[in-house]
Design a protein around this motif. Structure first.
Motif, PDB file in Angstrom:
ATOM      1  N   GLU A  37      98.597  18.904  85.951  1.00 30.60           N
ATOM      2  CA  GLU A  37      97.849  17.644  85.879  1.00 30.60           C
ATOM      3  C   GLU A  37      97.576  17.020  87.239  1.00 30.60           C
ATOM      4  O   GLU A  37      96.781  16.098  87.352  1.00 30.60           O
ATOM      5  CB  GLU A  37      98.577  16.649  84.987  1.00 30.60           C
ATOM      6  CG  GLU A  37      99.930  16.218  85.523  1.00 30.60           C
ATOM      7  CD  GLU A  37     100.651  15.262  84.591  1.00 30.60           C
ATOM      8  OE1 GLU A  37     101.333  14.373  85.093  1.00 30.60           O
ATOM      9  OE2 GLU A  37     100.518  15.427  83.370  1.00 30.60           O
ATOM     10  N   ASN A  38      98.204  17.510  88.293  1.00 30.37           N
ATOM     11  CA  ASN A  38      98.002  16.931  89.617  1.00 30.37           C
ATOM     12  C   ASN A  38      96.922  17.629  90.435  1.00 30.37           C
ATOM     13  O   ASN A  38      96.711  17.300  91.594  1.00 30.37           O
ATOM     14  CB  ASN A  38      99.324  16.936  90.393  1.00 30.37           C
ATOM     15  CG  ASN A  38     100.328  15.995  89.767  1.00 30.37           C
ATOM     16  OD1 ASN A  38      99.988  14.873  89.407  1.00 30.37           O
ATOM     17  ND2 ASN A  38     101.548  16.451  89.609  1.00 30.37           N
ATOM     18  N   ILE A  41      91.446  14.922  88.945  1.00 31.03           N
ATOM     19  CA  ILE A  41      91.437  13.592  88.345  1.00 31.03           C
ATOM     20  C   ILE A  41      90.691  13.693  87.026  1.00 31.03           C
ATOM     21  O   ILE A  41      89.560  14.164  86.975  1.00 31.03           O
ATOM     22  CB  ILE A  41      90.770  12.574  89.288  1.00 31.03           C
ATOM     23  CG1 ILE A  41      91.612  12.437  90.554  1.00 31.03           C
ATOM     24  CG2 ILE A  41      90.601  11.230  88.598  1.00 31.03           C
ATOM     25  CD1 ILE A  41      90.976  11.611  91.636  1.00 31.03           C
ATOM     26  N   TYR A  42      91.340  13.263  85.960  1.00 28.05           N
ATOM     27  CA  TYR A  42      90.761  13.327  84.624  1.00 28.05           C
ATOM     28  C   TYR A  42      90.101  12.002  84.258  1.00 28.05           C
ATOM     29  O   TYR A  42      90.474  10.948  84.773  1.00 28.05           O
ATOM     30  CB  TYR A  42      91.847  13.648  83.585  1.00 28.05           C
ATOM     31  CG  TYR A  42      92.455  15.007  83.767  1.00 28.05           C
ATOM     32  CD1 TYR A  42      91.837  16.134  83.251  1.00 28.05           C
ATOM     33  CD2 TYR A  42      93.647  15.167  84.462  1.00 28.05           C
ATOM     34  CE1 TYR A  42      92.393  17.389  83.421  1.00 28.05           C
ATOM     35  CE2 TYR A  42      94.213  16.420  84.635  1.00 28.05           C
ATOM     36  CZ  TYR A  42      93.579  17.526  84.109  1.00 28.05           C
ATOM     37  OH  TYR A  42      94.131  18.761  84.286  1.00 28.05           O
ATOM     38  N   ASP A  45      92.540   9.377  83.213  1.00 34.23           N
ATOM     39  CA  ASP A  45      93.531   8.871  84.167  1.00 34.23           C
ATOM     40  C   ASP A  45      93.393   7.365  84.372  1.00 34.23           C
ATOM     41  O   ASP A  45      92.289   6.820  84.384  1.00 34.23           O
ATOM     42  CB  ASP A  45      93.389   9.564  85.526  1.00 34.23           C
ATOM     43  CG  ASP A  45      93.965  10.966  85.537  1.00 34.23           C
ATOM     44  OD1 ASP A  45      94.650  11.329  84.562  1.00 34.23           O
ATOM     45  OD2 ASP A  45      93.727  11.686  86.513  1.00 34.23           O
ATOM     46  N   GLN A  49      97.366   6.327  88.211  1.00 38.82           N
ATOM     47  CA  GLN A  49      97.424   7.784  88.321  1.00 38.82           C
ATOM     48  C   GLN A  49      96.455   8.287  89.386  1.00 38.82           C
ATOM     49  O   GLN A  49      96.790   9.183  90.164  1.00 38.82           O
ATOM     50  CB  GLN A  49      97.104   8.436  86.971  1.00 38.82           C
ATOM     51  CG  GLN A  49      98.194   8.264  85.941  1.00 38.82           C
ATOM     52  CD  GLN A  49      97.751   8.713  84.566  1.00 38.82           C
ATOM     53  OE1 GLN A  49      96.648   8.389  84.121  1.00 38.82           O
ATOM     54  NE2 GLN A  49      98.611   9.456  83.885  1.00 38.82           N
ATOM     55  N   LYS A  53      97.395  10.427  92.767  1.00 42.10           N
ATOM     56  CA  LYS A  53      96.852  11.773  92.947  1.00 42.10           C
ATOM     57  C   LYS A  53      95.935  11.879  94.156  1.00 42.10           C
ATOM     58  O   LYS A  53      95.779  12.949  94.726  1.00 42.10           O
ATOM     59  CB  LYS A  53      96.038  12.184  91.712  1.00 42.10           C
ATOM     60  CG  LYS A  53      96.858  12.440  90.481  1.00 42.10           C
ATOM     61  CD  LYS A  53      95.940  12.841  89.356  1.00 42.10           C
ATOM     62  CE  LYS A  53      96.673  13.105  88.077  1.00 42.10           C
ATOM     63  NZ  LYS A  53      95.764  13.568  87.017  1.00 42.10           N
TER      64      LYS A  53
END
Length: 106
Positions: A37-38, A41-42, A45, A49, A53
């Motif tokens: 997940e790092n 960027i979702y 997020d 977060q 990141k």
């Protein structure tokens, strides 16, 4: 998809499709992976977060640049999240429905 559609439109299949991708957060040599997940960027997020990141390496010494980057990425993600909230199943169904094209290719 282009290779599938082109012959139906009486165009030759493209030999190459060129796309530009943003590098992973760990640098251009790393790959983005859903299992880590790092690495990217979702849309889901949170601002916190994104902040955690966006800048972890320490190559740059200025906090101002870090803040600018975090603020810009956060604006884009929050905007996408807001627009995504208004999408309903009916909108998706209408968008993906098979329909007659309104233009011709000559």
């Amino acid at each position: 998809m282009t290779r599938d559609v082109a012959p139906r439109l009486k165009y030759p299949k493209p030999a190459l499709i060129y796309s530009t991708f943003l590098p992973a957060l760990q640098g251009a040599q790393a790959k983005m992976a859903a299992s880590d997940e790092n690495t990217c960027i979702y849309i889901s997020d949170t601002s916190k977060q994104i902040k955690n990141k966006s800048y972890t390496k320490g190559d740059l010494l200025t906090g101002e640049l870090k803040k600018l980057a975090i603020d810009e990425v956060t604006k884009v993600i929050v905007d996408m999240q807001e627009r995504r909230k208004i999408i309903t199943d009916d909108i998706v169904k209408q968008f993906t429905a098979i329909r007659q094209l309104k233009y011709t290719f000559n």
